[in-house]
Structure formats: C-alpha cells, structure tokens
Design a protein around this motif. Structure first.
Motif, PDB file in Angstrom:
ATOM      1  N   TYR A 195       0.851  -1.195   0.000  1.00  0.00           N
ATOM      2  CA  TYR A 195       0.000   0.000   0.000  1.00  0.00           C
ATOM      3  C   TYR A 195       0.884   1.241   0.000  1.00  0.00           C
ATOM      4  N   VAL A 196       0.587   2.188  -0.875  1.00  0.00           N
ATOM      5  CA  VAL A 196       1.342   3.436  -0.955  1.00  0.00           C
ATOM      6  C   VAL A 196       0.491   4.581  -0.423  1.00  0.00           C
ATOM      7  N   THR A 197       1.074   5.390   0.459  1.00  0.00           N
ATOM      8  CA  THR A 197       0.362   6.554   0.971  1.00  0.00           C
ATOM      9  C   THR A 197       1.357   7.580   1.500  1.00  0.00           C
ATOM     10  N   HIS A 198       0.909   8.835   1.579  1.00  0.00           N
ATOM     11  CA  HIS A 198       1.669   9.861   2.291  1.00  0.00           C
ATOM     12  C   HIS A 198       0.966  10.221   3.593  1.00  0.00           C
ATOM     13  N   ASP A 199      -0.134   9.503   3.887  1.00  0.00           N
ATOM     14  CA  ASP A 199      -0.947   9.773   5.073  1.00  0.00           C
ATOM     15  C   ASP A 199      -0.457   8.907   6.239  1.00  0.00           C
ATOM     16  N   GLN A 200       0.113   9.551   7.241  1.00  0.00           N
ATOM     17  CA  GLN A 200       0.673   8.822   8.370  1.00  0.00           C
ATOM     18  C   GLN A 200      -0.395   8.046   9.139  1.00  0.00           C
ATOM     19  N   SER A 201      -1.580   8.613   9.280  1.00  0.00           N
ATOM     20  CA  SER A 201      -2.646   7.941  10.022  1.00  0.00           C
ATOM     21  C   SER A 201      -3.040   6.637   9.339  1.00  0.00           C
ATOM     22  N   GLU A 202      -3.182   6.670   8.026  1.00  0.00           N
ATOM     23  CA  GLU A 202      -3.489   5.446   7.280  1.00  0.00           C
ATOM     24  C   GLU A 202      -2.442   4.379   7.546  1.00  0.00           C
ATOM     25  N   ALA A 203      -1.189   4.768   7.436  1.00  0.00           N
ATOM     26  CA  ALA A 203      -0.106   3.805   7.602  1.00  0.00           C
ATOM     27  C   ALA A 203      -0.116   3.194   9.002  1.00  0.00           C
ATOM     28  N   LEU A 204      -0.298   4.010  10.008  1.00  0.00           N
ATOM     29  CA  LEU A 204      -0.246   3.530  11.387  1.00  0.00           C
ATOM     30  C   LEU A 204      -1.419   2.619  11.712  1.00  0.00           C
ATOM     31  N   VAL A 205      -2.594   2.916  11.155  1.00  0.00           N
ATOM     32  CA  VAL A 205      -3.797   2.146  11.473  1.00  0.00           C
ATOM     33  C   VAL A 205      -3.853   0.828  10.712  1.00  0.00           C
ATOM     34  N   MET A 206      -3.402   0.820   9.462  1.00  0.00           N
ATOM     35  CA  MET A 206      -3.666  -0.300   8.569  1.00  0.00           C
ATOM     36  C   MET A 206      -2.547  -1.332   8.481  1.00  0.00           C
ATOM     37  N   SER A 207      -1.330  -0.974   8.811  1.00  0.00           N
ATOM     38  CA  SER A 207      -0.174  -1.765   8.390  1.00  0.00           C
ATOM     39  C   SER A 207       0.291  -2.789   9.416  1.00  0.00           C
ATOM     40  N   ASP A 208       0.838  -3.896   8.890  1.00  0.00           N
ATOM     41  CA  ASP A 208       1.673  -4.785   9.698  1.00  0.00           C
ATOM     42  C   ASP A 208       3.100  -4.249   9.739  1.00  0.00           C
ATOM     43  N   THR A 209       3.543  -3.706   8.604  1.00  0.00           N
ATOM     44  CA  THR A 209       4.886  -3.137   8.487  1.00  0.00           C
ATOM     45  C   THR A 209       4.803  -1.824   7.736  1.00  0.00           C
ATOM     46  N   ILE A 210       5.539  -0.823   8.225  1.00  0.00           N
ATOM     47  CA  ILE A 210       5.646   0.465   7.540  1.00  0.00           C
ATOM     48  C   ILE A 210       7.080   0.632   7.043  1.00  0.00           C
ATOM     49  N   ILE A 211       7.200   1.068   5.788  1.00  0.00           N
ATOM     50  CA  ILE A 211       8.507   1.369   5.198  1.00  0.00           C
ATOM     51  C   ILE A 211       8.527   2.857   4.879  1.00  0.00           C
ATOM     52  N   VAL A 212       9.340   3.611   5.611  1.00  0.00           N
ATOM     53  CA  VAL A 212       9.410   5.065   5.427  1.00  0.00           C
ATOM     54  C   VAL A 212      10.473   5.368   4.385  1.00  0.00           C
ATOM     55  N   MET A 213      10.085   6.130   3.349  1.00  0.00           N
ATOM     56  CA  MET A 213      10.989   6.447   2.249  1.00  0.00           C
ATOM     57  C   MET A 213      11.174   7.953   2.103  1.00  0.00           C
ATOM     58  N   ASN A 214      12.339   8.323   1.585  1.00  0.00           N
ATOM     59  CA  ASN A 214      12.584   9.709   1.193  1.00  0.00           C
ATOM     60  C   ASN A 214      13.750   9.726   0.210  1.00  0.00           C
ATOM     61  N   HIS A 215      13.620  10.527  -0.840  1.00  0.00           N
ATOM     62  CA  HIS A 215      14.658  10.647  -1.868  1.00  0.00           C
ATOM     63  C   HIS A 215      15.067   9.288  -2.427  1.00  0.00           C
ATOM     64  N   GLY A 216      14.076   8.415  -2.624  1.00  0.00           N
ATOM     65  CA  GLY A 216      14.334   7.129  -3.256  1.00  0.00           C
ATOM     66  C   GLY A 216      14.972   6.083  -2.374  1.00  0.00           C
ATOM     67  N   ARG A 217      15.123   6.369  -1.095  1.00  0.00           N
ATOM     68  CA  ARG A 217      15.770   5.445  -0.175  1.00  0.00           C
ATOM     69  C   ARG A 217      14.836   5.067   0.971  1.00  0.00           C
ATOM     70  N   ILE A 218      15.078   3.917   1.565  1.00  0.00           N
ATOM     71  CA  ILE A 218      14.345   3.498   2.755  1.00  0.00           C
ATOM     72  C   ILE A 218      15.091   4.009   3.981  1.00  0.00           C
ATOM     73  N   LEU A 219      14.399   4.799   4.794  1.00  0.00           N
ATOM     74  CA  LEU A 219      15.002   5.344   6.004  1.00  0.00           C
ATOM     75  C   LEU A 219      14.772   4.447   7.212  1.00  0.00           C
ATOM     76  N   GLN A 220      13.633   3.769   7.233  1.00  0.00           N
ATOM     77  CA  GLN A 220      13.336   2.876   8.351  1.00  0.00           C
ATOM     78  C   GLN A 220      12.178   1.977   7.956  1.00  0.00           C
ATOM     79  N   GLN A 221      12.190   0.749   8.449  1.00  0.00           N
ATOM     80  CA  GLN A 221      11.057  -0.139   8.259  1.00  0.00           C
ATOM     81  C   GLN A 221      10.855  -0.970   9.515  1.00  0.00           C
ATOM     82  N   GLY A 222       9.580  -1.218   9.817  1.00  0.00           N
ATOM     83  CA  GLY A 222       9.271  -1.977  11.022  1.00  0.00           C
ATOM     84  C   GLY A 222       7.793  -1.894  11.329  1.00  0.00           C
TER      85      GLY A 222
END
Length: 284
Positions: A195-222
């Motif tokens: 699932y792709v979103t820029h909405d933090q609330s969606e990501a926090l509510v819906m996900s088993d895992t969140i992958i935070v990206m910026n400038h084409g790179r993964i900054l954190q996942q968990g």
C-alpha cells in the motif's frame, strides 16, 4: 497468496534517481505500507512491482517467481504477474455497469460465462455492493466507485494486491471508514498487500509493516509501534508523528547501558535512551 521480495531495486528517470537500490519484503498475508512525502519513490516502487515500470537494476520476486531482473534479462509483463491493483483515480469505466467493470479481468482471462457470473456476484457481496450490479459509474458515490475498483482487483483471485493512494480522493469521514473496510477485507482474505500513501494515520492504522521512504531510499522499516515510538532519524520522527523535537547538548555519552545525559537549551538535564540515529551528537 504470495510473498513479495525486492532486492536492490533501482530506477532512474533520465539523470534523476527515483529509487536508489532499496531492499524490502512483504511476507505472505501481510499488509506492508510504503510511506513518504511526494517524490520519495514510493509510487515508482509500486509501479515496478506491478510491471508498469521497468527497473534499471535489482530483482523483484512474487512468490517463488522472479518477475524482474534486468541483469538476467528477466521481465514478466503485468498481465502475467497475477497481481491486482487499485488506483488513486479508481479507473472505473463510465460506459460499463458495475458488473461489467468487475467482470472485465475475468473475461480477458478467458473464464467461462457462468464462472464469471458466480465470481462477480461473490465479489460484489464481499465489498457490500450486491444491489449495484446494473448501475453505471456516474450513478455511484466516490466511496462506491472505490469499492468497484477494489472488487475488480479481487475478482480473479490475485496472489498480491497493490494500492496506489486509493483513499486520497475521499472525504475525511469516508476515508476513515474505508481504512477499516480495506483492512478487514485484507485480513479476511489473507492476501498480501503493498500500500502506498503519504498519510501517516493510514499507515499507522492499517499496516503490519511500515517502510518510510525519502529521496528514493528506505530510512526505516518496522512495525507501526516501533516506527512511531523509536524513529531512527529526525526525518522519520518529524514525518510519522506529532513530535516535540528539543535542541540538546550531549553532556555525557551513552555507555554500555545505552543511557546518555542530555542538557536542554534552558539548562535542565535529562537522561534518555538515545535513538540510534537521531543526530544527538551533533547537538539536536
């Protein structure tokens, strides 16, 4: 259902690096969200998974099948990846009824008429549109059109379903309702979702895992709880949640216990377990 695995995925548009050698996986049956600001590379990554963009390097696996590996000259077209995709714009054809929109993917796969009728009706029931089969898109609300788009993606039993910001065109109340509906359906079906979103609330509510990206790179996942409570960088802390970022000076470096002493700008001292990449040593 199938897992998704991405290894070293790289995509350029001219001289611009859209995706810079990222690695992640979506275990079978999990809901994984690519989260980040506009232009961070999340949608390009999703389009590479779907086969709508050809990566310049890296490998993509859906289940045990490698569907993209430029170095090995492997490229599986979108229609042979057994994926479903729900678009931001719904992509519901206005000249077709709800039934025909949902049945389209089954027809192009050469499935028989009786099986099409059966699967389409089952999917209509699944998304709560059982009484809307003969309506046209112009007779539907935005939420109903999004349900049609979801039903069309599910009707042919894909092994993975991809979502490209599917709720961004809905009003706030309906968006909140659809979050719960999508999560309920994904868990009920046990389907792997990216699932792709820029909405933090969606990501926090819906996900088993969140992958935070910026400038084409993964900054954190968990897990959502870890991303929110233990951000790995200032960017993640600021982007994912409502945070208070205090300028501090390290008075005593962390020892074996992982505890450091930090002085605030107004002279008070505090003891914290410092996140691993917060830039505390630099004074913030």
């Amino acid at each position: 259902m199938a897992r998704v695995e991405v290894r070293g995925l790289t995509k350029h548009f001219g001289s611009e690096v859209a995706v810079a050698g990222i690695d992640f996986s979506a275990p079978e049956g999990h809901f994984v969200t690519l989260l980040g600001p506009s232009g961070c590379g999340k949608t390009t990554t999703l389009r590479c998974l779907a086969g709508l963009e050809r990566p310049d390097a890296g490998e993509i696996y859906i289940g045990d099948q490698c569907v993209a590996a430029p170095r090995q000259n492997i490229w599986v077209p979108p229609e042979k990846r057994n994926i479903g995709m729900v678009f931001q714009s719904y992509a519901v054809w206005p000249h077709l009824t709800v039934f025909d929109n949902i049945a389209y993917g089954l027809r192009v796969r050469g499935i028989g008429r009786s099986e099409i009728a059966k699967r389409t009706q089952e999917t209509l029931d699944l998304v709560g549109l059982s009484g809307f089969a003969d309506r046209y898109a112009t007779q539907l609300s935005g939420g109903q059109q999004q349900r049609v788009s979801l039903a069309r993606a599910l009707a042919y039993n894909p092994s993975v379903i991809l979502f490209d910001e599917p709720l961004s065109n809905l009003d706030a109340k309906l968006r909140e309702h659809m979050r719960l509906e999508l999560t309920r359906l994904q868990q009920r079906l046990g389907i792997t979702a990216v699932y792709v979103t820029h909405d933090q609330s969606e990501a926090l509510v819906m996900s088993d895992t969140i992958i935070v990206m910026n400038h084409g790179r993964i900054l954190q996942q968990g897990a959502p709880e870890a991303i929110y409570a233990e951000p790995a960088s200032r960017f993640v802390a600021d982007f994912v949640g409502v945070t208070n970022l205090l300028p501090v000076r390290v008075a005593e470096a962390a020892g074996a216990t992982g505890v450091a002493v930090a002085e605030t700008a107004w002279g008070g001292a505090a003891v914290h377990s410092m996140p691993r990449a917060y830039g505390v040593a630099g004074g913030t």
